[in-house]
Write an enzyme that holds these catalytic residues in place. Structure first.
Site, PDB file in Angstrom:
ATOM      1  N   LYS A 121       0.863  -1.170   0.000  1.00  0.00           N
ATOM      2  CA  LYS A 121       0.000   0.000   0.000  1.00  0.00           C
ATOM      3  C   LYS A 121       0.906   1.228   0.000  1.00  0.00           C
ATOM      4  CE  LYS A 121      -3.808   2.182   2.326  1.00  0.00           C
ATOM      5  NZ  LYS A 121      -3.251   3.489   2.009  1.00  0.00           N
ATOM      6  N   GLU A 140      -1.033   4.646  -7.877  1.00  0.00           N
ATOM      7  CA  GLU A 140      -0.720   5.576  -6.789  1.00  0.00           C
ATOM      8  C   GLU A 140       0.520   6.358  -7.236  1.00  0.00           C
ATOM      9  OE1 GLU A 140      -2.602   6.002  -4.148  1.00  0.00           O
ATOM     10  OE2 GLU A 140      -1.396   6.667  -2.462  1.00  0.00           O
ATOM     11  N   ARG A 189     -16.883   1.444  -1.006  1.00  0.00           N
ATOM     12  CA  ARG A 189     -15.916   1.067   0.017  1.00  0.00           C
ATOM     13  C   ARG A 189     -16.210  -0.400   0.268  1.00  0.00           C
ATOM     14  NH1 ARG A 189     -12.748   3.931   3.023  1.00  0.00           N
ATOM     15  NH2 ARG A 189     -13.770   5.904   2.587  1.00  0.00           N
TER      16      ARG A 189
HETATM   17  N1  LIG Z   1      -1.893  -1.395  -4.094  1.00  0.00           N
HETATM   18  C1  LIG Z   1      -2.851  -0.500  -3.906  1.00  0.00           C
HETATM   19  N2  LIG Z   1      -4.127  -0.794  -4.252  1.00  0.00           N
HETATM   20  C2  LIG Z   1      -5.116   0.100  -4.055  1.00  0.00           C
HETATM   21  N3  LIG Z   1      -4.934   1.319  -3.504  1.00  0.00           N
HETATM   22  C3  LIG Z   1      -3.673   1.654  -3.131  1.00  0.00           C
HETATM   23  C4  LIG Z   1      -2.587   0.769  -3.322  1.00  0.00           C
HETATM   24  N4  LIG Z   1      -1.476   1.381  -2.866  1.00  0.00           N
HETATM   25  C5  LIG Z   1      -1.846   2.583  -2.428  1.00  0.00           C
HETATM   26  N5  LIG Z   1      -3.173   2.775  -2.564  1.00  0.00           N
HETATM   27  C6  LIG Z   1      -3.890   3.975  -2.119  1.00  0.00           C
HETATM   28  O1  LIG Z   1      -4.525   3.653  -0.895  1.00  0.00           O
HETATM   29  C7  LIG Z   1      -5.790   4.300  -0.858  1.00  0.00           C
HETATM   30  C8  LIG Z   1      -6.719   3.654   0.146  1.00  0.00           C
HETATM   31  O2  LIG Z   1      -6.225   3.791   1.445  1.00  0.00           O
HETATM   32  P1  LIG Z   1      -6.072   5.180   2.232  1.00  0.00           P
HETATM   33  O3  LIG Z   1      -6.180   4.879   3.679  1.00  0.00           O
HETATM   34  O4  LIG Z   1      -4.832   5.888   1.790  1.00  0.00           O
HETATM   35  O5  LIG Z   1      -7.358   5.899   1.767  1.00  0.00           O
HETATM   36  P2  LIG Z   1      -7.743   7.404   1.888  1.00  0.00           P
HETATM   37  O6  LIG Z   1      -7.329   8.107   0.652  1.00  0.00           O
HETATM   38  O7  LIG Z   1      -7.307   7.951   3.206  1.00  0.00           O
HETATM   39  O8  LIG Z   1      -9.267   7.286   1.832  1.00  0.00           O
HETATM   40  P3  LIG Z   1     -10.220   6.678   2.892  1.00  0.00           P
HETATM   41  O9  LIG Z   1      -9.568   6.876   4.233  1.00  0.00           O
HETATM   42  O10 LIG Z   1     -11.461   7.452   2.650  1.00  0.00           O
HETATM   43  O11 LIG Z   1     -10.328   5.231   2.502  1.00  0.00           O
HETATM   44  C9  LIG Z   1      -6.252   4.208  -2.295  1.00  0.00           C
HETATM   45  O12 LIG Z   1      -7.238   5.154  -2.564  1.00  0.00           O
HETATM   46  C10 LIG Z   1      -4.970   4.464  -3.048  1.00  0.00           C
HETATM   47  O13 LIG Z   1      -4.794   5.849  -3.194  1.00  0.00           O
HETATM   48 MG   LIG Z   2      -3.388   7.163   1.020  1.00  0.00          MG
END
Ligand SMILES: Nc1ncnc2c1ncn2[C@@H]1O[C@H](COP(=O)(O)OP(=O)(O)OP(=O)(O)O)[C@@H](O)[C@H]1O
Ligand SMILES: [Mg+2]
Ligand SMILES: [Mg+2]
Length: 710
Positions: free
Chosen positions: A374, A427, A545
């Site tokens: 991630k 990303e 979600r």
């Molecule tokens: N391998 C991956 N697959 C999917 N998403 C990824 C990956 N690596 C990074 N991401 C990012 O992680 C995000 C989801 O987790 P994150 O906690 O960062 O979400 P956020 O943007 O804070 O939104 P929310 O908290 O509303 O879910 C995705 O929207 C994407 O931007």
């Molecule tokens: Mg993020």
């Protein structure tokens, strides 16, 4: 009363016999329906219709922008207009719709409806009134639906189109009301403290104001176009331009119009009209229209239709295209004709937080799943279009292409003869080219968001691709993740340090997964994304979600599993070392059902002195005299200053607990929920305030805590 108004104004009698004659030959054949719809909508009104219209809806104020008005100010009443079926193509090649909205419906009628809605609480009753209104409006011209829908949901166009946001600040509105309604600014401010609604203040002021000339009635088309002009005013005189346009509208307002006009300018109608109700009403009206008024659809059918509209909207977040496709192909056939396409950002799939690897295993028992690093950057949806151009969209559909001028998607495509268009989900992460490693999010956020000159770029980015959603106009979201990955790898190629695939591991061994999680953190990632790999559950679900994507964030495993993004509602003056800036802030979550911000905590930890100074400089100009009516707070937790909602903080919390003071989720729980030991992590610039963590999410996180779950 409304019924009478509408019936008299948009006579349907002339259509009715024709409907009956033709209903005999109607079939589900959508082409034939479209032909008939075109026929019905192009019927010229009789002189009677015109007269009845003229008497009830005289000429709108002359305006260079209003295409419904001729130069001498006379209204080309009901001139045969092209229905959207003819005037707006919805072919897959089309990406932006350049249609100006003509809509002769009196704005006063819309305001009467808004007032009625404001006075009732039954959702069913609201839907009934709205759908009747839409049905009548469609009889006059199906194209009326588009500006009406936008007015009803407080928008002016698709979110991804730049410069269509209103949400004007109260200082600007107070100034304009004072200047155009003959009240001193001080008086307007006092009234605002008293009444708390600028709409009502403007209405009251307008209604006691002597007017020399009787203003010409406003039409929906005219108001809508002027709202757009206001939103689009930019440049150094933009404030003046906005004020001038608002004044022009305000002086034409009669009765209750000023109240709703001002609220539309604030982007908050506050009549208890949820977007869901608007969509259900719209679905009902479209169904009735589709069956030429011979059908009284039941709730089950209407909800099915509404779901079709929602699904289409997640792939094409543009009501104009979605409505036009409904009219052209029939609402139930929407999924076949209205789906994602390069050039329009679809709503990205989101993930659910988890707190332990065990939780992942519990959820994915007997299911093939895969884990990916991630990455901690910003979501980037990369589009290549058939004309060879490209765009990069942010998480909320903002066009960020300008921000990344060094990225050229064609560099990452294996064979440009075989790939003409695509959408990939990535990303964007800051990348150290010398050390060949990922840099923290904070480094990425130092990059300018606009007007980036390639020569000035110091922080380079690398795109980490994890999904492909469309290839050569073929939508791939209903293929399994395993298949999508294969396609992604077969059509693109890695370019080290510019475009690489998210690191992945498919294992169902707990120890291996734990090692992979630890390694991801060593490699400067936040943790893992764990995803279903095969079958229907692995399809890409736009905007959802989903429980089929789980995030496992190393830093938050000890807390509630994730960080929260909360809106800054107010601040407390700093003392001691923090004198001269704000020392703490009042934060709130967003209730998506009510459109209100509910307080969730006071925060004073995690800020450096520099951050506090820059927050002070940034927030002080958004100060307002008192809390907004949409702020739900307890009088014992009032800050020293209140702000317009403009900014989100990403925050960490030890846990969530019931609170006698804070109000998050209070509309569902007897008490509110608050964050314990909240800590500031960073600003969340890529989310709008409505995208703050929702009350519903807070309740879910609260309930998922082990001591609560027990
Ligand atoms: N391998 C991956 N697959 C999917 N998403 C990824 C990956 N690596 C990074 N991401 C990012 O992680 C995000 C989801 O987790 P994150 O906690 O960062 O979400 P956020 O943007 O804070 O939104 P929310 O908290 O509303 O879910 C995705 O929207 C994407 O931007
Ligand atoms: Mg993020
Ligand atoms: Mg988050």
């Amino acid at each position: 009363m409304l019924k009478l108004l509408c019936c008299n104004k948009y006579p349907a009698q002339r259509l009715t016999p024709l409907v009956y004659i033709y209903s005999g030959i109607m079939s589900s054949n959508s082409k034939r329906q479209a032909t008939l719809a075109r026929f019905f909508t192009s019927i010229k009104p009789s002189a009677d219709d015109q007269n009845s219209k003229t008497s009830s809806s005289p000429v709108p104020p002359p305006s260079s922008s209003s295409s419904s008005t001729t130069a001498n100010g006379s209204s080309p009443l009901k001139k045969p207009k092209l229905s959207p079926i003819e005037s707006s193509k919805t072919d897959s090649s089309e990406t932006t719709v350049k249609q100006e909205f003509v809509c002769d419906i009196p704005y006063a009628d819309v305001c009467v409806l808004f007032q009625e809605i404001e006075n009732i609480s039954s959702r069913l009753q609201i839907i009934k009134l709205c759908s009747e209104f839409f049905t009548k409006a469609m009889k006059q011209n199906t194209a009326n639906l588009i500006p009406l829908t936008y007015l009803f949901i407080n928008k002016l166009g698709p979110d991804y189109e730049m410069g269509l946001e209103l949400g004007l600040g109260e200082n600007l509105l107070m100034k304009t009301i004072s200047e155009s309604c003959g009240k001193s600014l001080q008086q307007v401010k006092l009234d605002y403290k008293d009444i708390g609604d600028l709409g009502t203040i403007a209405m009251n002021a307008r209604n006691v104001q002597p007017t020399m000339f009787k203003p010409k009635p406003l039409t929906v088309g005219y108001v809508f176009q002027n709202l757009k002009l206001i939103a689009k005013s930019s440049g150094k005189d933009s404030q003046l331009k906005k004020i001038r346009l608002i004044k022009k509208l305000l002086t034409a307002c009669k009765g209750i119009e000023a109240k709703y006009l001002i609220r539309s300018l604030e982007s908050k109608l506050r009549i208890g009209l949820a977007e869901k109700s608007v969509l259900i009403s719209l679905s009902k009206a479209l169904l009735i229209n589709e069956y030429n008024n011979t059908l009284d659809p039941d709730m089950e059918l209407i909800e099915k239709a509404e779901q079709k509209i929602r699904d289409a909207f997640c792939q094409i977040p543009n009501y104009e295209i979605v409505i036009n496709s409904c009219l052209k192909y029939g609402i139930m056939n929407l999924d076949e004709h209205c789906s994602l396409r390069p050039g329009i950002p679809l709503k990205p799939m989101l993930a659910k937080p988890t707190k332990t690897i065990m939780e992942v295993f519990d959820r994915f028992q007997n299911i093939h799943f895969t884990s990916e690093y991630k990455y901690d950057g910003e979501r980037a949806q990369v589009h290549l279009m058939n004309d060879g151009s490209m765009r990069i969209y942010s998480r909320n559909g903002e066009n960020m292409t300008e921000r990344y001028p060094e990225i050229n998607v064609t560099d990452f495509i294996k064979d440009l003869n075989l790939t003409k268009s695509l959408i990939i989900d990535c990303e964007a992460v800051a990348w150290d080219r010398e050390e060949k490693k990922i840099l923290p999010f904070q480094v990425l956020s130092t990059r300018k968001r606009k007007d980036v000159d390639i020569k000035d770029i110091k922080v380079r980015i690398c795109l980490f691709a994890f999904d492909i959603l469309c290839h050569n106009d073929e939508k791939l979201i209903n293929k399994s993740l395993r298949e999508r990955r294969e396609i992604l790898h077969s059509v693109t190629r890695e370019v080290h340090g510019e475009f690489t695939y998210a690191k992945e591991l498919s294992t169902n061994n707990l120890d291996e997964l734990q090692l992979f999680l630890d390694q991801s953190v060593k490699d400067s990632c936040e943790g893992l994304m764990v995803k279903v790999l095969d079958g229907e559950d692995s399809h890409y679900e736009p905007s959802k979600r989903s429980r089929n994507w789980l995030k496992l964030k190393k830093d938050y495993l000890d807390g509630v599993g994730d960080s929260l993004d909360l809106c800054v509602l107010g601040a407390f003056y700093g003392r001691g070392k923090r004198t001269g800036t704000y020392g703490g802030f009042l934060l709130g979550c967003y209730n998506q059902d009510t459109g209100e911000f509910e307080t969730a905590c006071k925060i004073g930890t995690g800020f450096s002195d520099e951050v506090l100074q820059s927050l002070y400089d940034r927030l002080k100009s958004t100060t307002i005299d008192g809390p907004k009516a949409t702020y739900i707070y307890d009088s014992s937790a009032q800050p020293d200053v209140w702000f317009e909602p403009t900014l989100l903080f990403e925050v960490l919390t030890a846990d969530l607990s019931m609170s006698p003071i804070y109000k998050a989720g209070a509309s569902t729980y007897s008490k509110g929920i608050s964050l314990r030991f909240p800590r500031f992590i960073r600003l969340r610039e890529d989310k709008s305030v409505e995208e703050a963590t929702s009350s519903e999410q807070i309740i879910e996180l609260y309930e998922n805590q082990s001591h609560v779950a027990k």
